[in-house]
Design an enzyme around this catalytic site. Structure first.
Site, PDB file in Angstrom:
ATOM      1  N   ASP A 175     -21.690  -6.310   7.453  1.00  0.00           N
ATOM      2  CA  ASP A 175     -21.140  -6.310   8.805  1.00  0.00           C
ATOM      3  C   ASP A 175     -20.713  -4.915   9.243  1.00  0.00           C
ATOM      4  O   ASP A 175     -20.210  -4.116   8.454  1.00  0.00           O
ATOM      5  CB  ASP A 175     -19.926  -7.257   8.848  1.00  0.00           C
ATOM      6  CG  ASP A 175     -19.322  -7.362  10.226  1.00  0.00           C
ATOM      7  OD1 ASP A 175     -20.043  -7.776  11.153  1.00  0.00           O
ATOM      8  OD2 ASP A 175     -18.135  -7.012  10.385  1.00  0.00           O
ATOM      9  N   GLU A 207     -26.154  -4.841   9.668  1.00  0.00           N
ATOM     10  CA  GLU A 207     -25.872  -4.987  11.087  1.00  0.00           C
ATOM     11  C   GLU A 207     -25.475  -3.596  11.577  1.00  0.00           C
ATOM     12  O   GLU A 207     -24.321  -3.199  11.496  1.00  0.00           O
ATOM     13  CB  GLU A 207     -24.739  -5.995  11.331  1.00  0.00           C
ATOM     14  CG  GLU A 207     -24.582  -6.337  12.800  1.00  0.00           C
ATOM     15  CD  GLU A 207     -23.150  -6.221  13.293  1.00  0.00           C
ATOM     16  OE1 GLU A 207     -22.953  -6.318  14.524  1.00  0.00           O
ATOM     17  OE2 GLU A 207     -22.244  -6.020  12.486  1.00  0.00           O
TER      18      GLU A 207
END
Length: 637
Positions: free
Chosen positions: A315, A368
């Site tokens: 993330d 990401e």
């Protein structure tokens, strides 16, 4: 109850690796371990707290009294406190009471390596083990053949707390319940993988799990650690891979968490310009500290090791890479070369990826990362960060922007669709329609579509058909597969009742067929990250808002022809250029009646004519459905 006895699981080699940032199995040493010493059962505790004056284990067994069971600090300046407490059993709740050398500050902390935690809002760690008899050997032995970059990756992104609820009891499903309901649904709908939004223990539900406290513990909201293992096991037995969201980018400053752990900035960077995230009001790891690197990489490997995860989606990588991320001028300090890149992060991410890929076959790491930082998904050996894939955020934003436009205006914005192909092969891209796109007033994916109800659903099926035939892998957030109307709510449930209506069930059936199309046609995955796997037929017919292209596999006979009509006008005798003679057979059409479409399809095989078109020697005349995608197989006979 006896006092703490000297005991250690650490060797000198362990300590040297830890200090060097190269100990990637710290979970075998730090934390609380049920062991037997000289025939006596109990628990060995070990915690890193170099700024501590004293460390006590407090818990159920000593009425939470500080000083009753003090750990011993190691002599080697590692900052590790350890000891064996006889008689402590599995299920015992505990914390560390730490008195700091810094003005005698006392902190009471959950164990950073706890395997199990109390259910929030309670904050204690729980003595536990990882005993479990796995039944996924077939999957684990063959997953290398299923998780490769030349294999289908169709990912269903899931937030466990809100996928489905038990309505009678008004609660989320447990891991054990999900092992039946979720597994059956994913298998039926045809996704190859699930990606779980963070399941590591987190204190605050509205964070969706992205602010972790228990990095080594699956959240107790849905059951015990072995229950989560059972869920992963069942997914594997059904032939479905499991990707876990992993959050090394930041952590909350909750009193029982990692922040200010031993009265000092132990895990977080001491410079607020590097150690505090202004967007999320959270703390940022000190990636330049070797012991922190050991902690984080050990955590990544832990989930691959003990929970059989097939991949980690990392993330907020962009927030880690840039020193000026979300910071104004004067709020950040350039690196030693005067640049904005965080050199410690770059080094850490390379070490992380090298550790993952060198220790586990058949896994993938996925970044990401929302910027144009170069070579994110290229090997570290050639200067890349070493990820297997990277989210294609530019494609997502451009495509959703295009689909918001009324069809009459789309001819002026064809570049929104074609631009992605100018950089599609610069990385190994995954095309995401993720949870971030259905919250905070953005509307659902269906809600972004323009037109009346029929056109909205036709646009939605068109979007998915375009997505599944575009180079790269795919990710779809739960609910989007059946046209969820409302924005996602973390404390609610998907609107499963919608499946009784034709448009919604038709969309789900369309996704199921797209998954089957993707999985069974090598042209869509064998070269999904290579320019050799894609060729435009015509990208310049903006007047009709039509795109046509070829997807290619290792064999020419596997090639597919894809034609997308982005207007509600049926186009008869629409001619496209083709490389050879033969016939076209339609194998997918998003306008099928069973999808609640209008049924404009090419029912018969179409002869390829010896008529030049689009700069090619051959061509064929097709019927294009309104707001539809047609996929054809080429027969050379």
């Amino acid at each position: 109850m006896n006092q703490v006895q000297p005991h250690s699981l650490f060797t000198d080699f362990d300590i040297s690796l830890f200090k060097a940032g190269k100990h990637f199995r710290l979970y075998e040493k730090l934390g609380a371990h049920l062991i037997e010493v000289n025939g006596v059962k109990g628990v060995y505790f070990a915690v890193w707290a170099p700024s501590a004056r004293s460390v006590s284990v407090v818990g159920d067994f000593n009425y939470w009294i500080q000083g009753e069971h003090q750990l011993h600090v190691r002599w080697d300046s590692s900052g590790i406190w350890e000891g064996f407490i006889p008689g402590v059993d599995k299920g015992t709740k505990y914390k560390y009471k730490i008195q700091s050398n810094n003005n005698g500050i006392i902190t009471e902390k959950a164990d950073p390596f706890a395997l199990y935690c109390q259910k929030p809002p309670e904050t204690a760690s729980v003595i536990w083990d990882l005993e479990y008899k796995w039944k996924d050997k077939k999957w684990m032995d063959t997953r290398k053949d299923k998780n490769g970059l030349d294999k289908p990756f169709s990912v269903y992104e899931v937030h466990l707390g809100s996928w489905k609820r038990n309505l009678e009891q008004d609660r989320s499903l447990t891991y054990l319940e999900l092992a039946e309901d979720l597994v059956n649904y994913v298998k039926e709908t045809g996704f190859t993988h699930v990606e779980f939004m963070p399941i590591m223990e987190y204190p605050y539900d509205p964070s969706w799990g992205y602010q972790l406290v228990g990095y080594f513990a699956p959240t107790s909201r849905f059951g015990k650690p072995q229950d989560f293992m059972f869920l992963v096991d069942k997914l594997h037995q059904a032939g479905i891979g499991v990707i876990l969201d992993w959050v090394p980018s930041h952590f909350p400053d909750d009193a029982h968490g990692l922040g200010f752990f031993d009265g000092s900035n132990l895990y977080e960077h001491p410079d607020r310009r590097k150690g505090y995230h202004p967007d999320w009001k959270s703390l940022v790891f000190n990636y330049g500290r070797n012991e922190v690197r050991s902690f984080l990489i050990s955590n990544a490997l832990f989930w691959l090791d003990h929970y059989h995860a097939d991949g980690l989606r990392v993330d907020a990588v962009a927030s880690m890479l840039y020193l000026d991320y979300s910071r104004k001028e004067g709020e950040w300090e350039p690196n030693i070369f005067g640049g904005r890149e965080n050199l410690d992060t770059i080094s850490f991410l390379k070490d992380f990826n090298e550790a993952v890929y060198s220790n586990y076959d058949g896994v993938q790491t996925i970044a990401e990362e929302s910027t144009s930082f170069p070579m994110v998904s290229r090997p570290t050996s050639v200067g890349g960060l070493g990820f297997g894939m990277k989210w294609m955020m530019g494609w997502m934003h451009d495509t959703l922007q295009y689909f918001k436009r009324e069809s009459i205006y789309r001819k002026y914005h064809q570049n929104d669709l074609t631009f992605s192909m100018t950089y599609a092969f610069s990385e190994n891209f995954m095309l995401p329609l993720s949870h971030d796109e259905v919250v905070y007033g953005k509307k659902s994916i269906l809600g972004r579509m323009t037109g009346d109800e029929w056109q909205q659903f036709a646009n939605l099926r068109l979007l998915y058909g375009y997505m599944f035939t575009h180079p790269g892998t795919n990710l779809l957030f739960m609910g989007a597969e059946f046209g969820q109307r409302a924005e996602w709510k973390f404390d609610g449930s998907l609107d499963w009742h919608l499946l009784q209506y034709g448009y919604h069930e038709g969309t789900r059936k369309c996704i199921s067929d797209l998954n089957e199309l993707y999985k069974t046609n090598p042209a869509l995955f064998e070269k999904q990250f290579s320019p050799e796997g894609f060729e435009w037929i015509n990208y310049s017919d903006h007047q009709n808002a039509v795109l046509s292209y070829i997807r290619k596999g290792n064999e020419d006979k596997e090639n597919l022809i894809v034609v997308c009509n982005f207007t509600p006008v049926v186009r008869e005798n629409y001619r496209i250029g083709l490389p050879s003679k033969g016939k076209l057979t339609e194998i997918f059409n998003s306008d099928k009646v069973e999808y609640s479409g209008s049924g404009v399809t090419n029912k018969k095989a179409i002869k390829i004519d010896k008529e030049p078109w689009n700069g090619r020697d051959f061509s064929a005349a097709l019927t294009l459905p309104p707001l539809g995608v047609s996929v054809f197989k080429v027969s050379l006979k």
